[in-house]
Design an enzyme around this catalytic site. Structure first.
Site: not given
Ligand code: IMP
Length: 432
Positions: A10-11, A13-15, A37-38, A220, A295, A328
């Site tokens: 969720d940093e 990356k999509g943008k 997701g973004h 991720q 998202t 920021l």
């Molecule tokens: P999974 O990927 O659904 O198996 O989830 C494993 C862990 O990764 C959990 O803590 C989720 O919240 C986290 N996670 C998976 N995808 C994302 C993402 O796109 N953003 C943030 N956390 C994620």
């Protein structure tokens, strides 16, 4: 060039991918699935994407979903239809024939697994990601190419379900798990996806050999990496740069730049250690000002100060060449600012490096350096000179600590709300 998350996902990356994709010839997503997701906002129109690389919004950019991605075909076909409805051409979308498919039983198993773990649950997105990658490793996976042959598909589904019978017993009567209905449904997805199925590794080689620019897009972040993250509170794939080679089918020498994306603070969704987590009004403030709600799942994100120990670790793991710092603007009005520079263990031991031992990390307390905050609204800043001194000092401190230059700064949700640092925009996009 590879784009990766440097924290827990969720940093933004999509943008960044969206910005760079404009001038890339090919964008390839290399791992993860619709756990990511973004949202991209373009001239007031909102695009929500989970699987299709955001480069799809640029008519000249080919977008590939690589072999390392796990695809839920219901989500992907829905996303394609949605884009078409919004007037976006999907003619440039390519889907690896070797990518694995998320099946209905993977989703059931994900939920059952979490339920069974109770208070020890991982907090997965419940999208079936872990069970799908597990089947891939067990060589029981169903791949995109299997959708094109009903007989093979049925046989493979049967083989994959057999060892899961016991676990799936509570759902035995669920129509979604009926072998024939499932096969039929997936054959239908196959028909819909067929025009997009391709040898995406070959696409990468052709583009690289022709000196075109290829952008490898991760999902991720490093601290959710299956091997190097905060195991077992991680995702089931490798979101680090090296994984681009496997998930897209190229060699390490095909990668020149690696940009890591970090927020100016930290967030995490799901369970697991988070040494800089703030359970106070500053945490609430970050959550509200940063719109920190998932998202994909709509879950509120845990928020905290920037963790430079974790970030430095991510820099090394990825061989990062540049750091993009997003959001920021969210820090505006918080004074002083704190950044975590080391952890302290239960017995007073200091950790300058990210500890490999789970128990150490779980009990690690963050120790901070304090930096002056800034009160100005910086959402209109378009160059470093437009930023207040304290904001520039904050960025300089981060870059010095982790030893990687800041190449891009995000100061708001809009596409144009970024600052390109120095001459990075051009070199980053140069052909390989
Ligand atoms: P999974 O990927 O659904 O198996 O989830 C494993 C862990 O990764 C959990 O803590 C989720 O919240 C986290 N996670 C998976 N995808 C994302 C993402 O796109 N953003 C943030 N956390 C994620």
């Amino acid at each position: 060039m590879v784009i990766v998350g440097a924290q827990w996902g969720d940093e933004g990356k999509g943008k960044v991918t969206d910005l760079l994709a404009e001038r890339a010839d090919l964008v390839v997503r290399f791992q993860g699935g619709n756990n990511a997701g973004h949202t991209i906002v373009r001239e007031g129109e909102v695009f929500k994407l989970h699987l299709v690389p955001s480069g799809i919004l640029h008519p000249g950019t080919v977008c590939a979903i690589g072999n390392g991605v796990v695809i839920d075909p219901e989500i992907l076909t829905g996303e394609i239809e949605g884009l078409k409805r919004q007037g976006v051409s999907t003619g440039n979308l390519k889907i690896s024939a070797n990518a694995h498919l998320i099946m209905p039983y993977h989703v059931f198993l994900d939920m059952a697994g979490e339920q069974k773990l109770g208070s020890l649950s991982i907090g997965t997105t419940r999208r079936g990601i872990g069970p799908c990658y597990a089947d891939k490793s067990s060589r029981l996976g169903i791949r995109v190419q299997d959708l094109l042959d009903e007989k093979i598909l049925r046989k493979k589904i049967m083989a994959a379900m057999e060892p899961k019978r016991q676990l799936l017993r509570p759902h035995a009567k669920d129509p979604a798990l009926d072998l024939h209905a499932m096969t039929e449904e997936y054959v239908t997805y196959g028909h819909r996806l067929e025009p997009y199925i391709a040898d995406t590794a070959h696409l990468c080689w052709d583009a690289l050999d022709a000196g075109k620019s290829v952008l490898f897009e991760g999902a991720q972040g490093a601290l959710l990496d299956l091997d190097h993250g905060t195991y077992p509170f991680v995702t089931s794939s490798n979101p680090i740069a090296g994984s681009a080679c496997i998930g897209a089918g190229v060699g390490p020498r095909d990668i020149d730049e690696v940009w890591g994306i970090t927020k100016a603070y930290s967030t995490r969704v799901g369970s697991g250690p988070f040494p800089t987590e703030l359970d106070d009004e500053i945490g609430d403030r970050l959550r509200t000002a940063g719109g920190e709600v998932g998202t994909t799942t709509g879950r509120p994100r845990r928020c905290g100060w920037l963790d430079l120990v974790g970030l430095k670790y991510a820099v090394r793991l990825n061989g990062m060449t540049g750091l993009a710092i997003t959001k920021l603007d969210v820090l505006s009005g918080i004074d002083p600012l704190r950044v975590c520079v080391r952890y302290r263990g239960t017995e007073g031991a200091q950790f300058e490096e990210f500890p490999y031992h789970q128990s150490v990390l779980h009990h690690a307390a963050a120790e901070y350096d304090e930096l002056p905050g800034f009160a100005e609204d910086i959402t209109g800043a378009r160059s470093e000179e437009d930023l207040p001194d304290a904001a520039r000092e904050y960025l300089r401190y981060i870059a010095d600590f982790v030893g990687v230059p800041v190449v891009l700064i995000g100061v708001g949700p809009g596409r144009e709300q970024v600052i390109w640092v120095g001459d990075q925009e051009t070199p980053a996009l140069k052909a390989a």
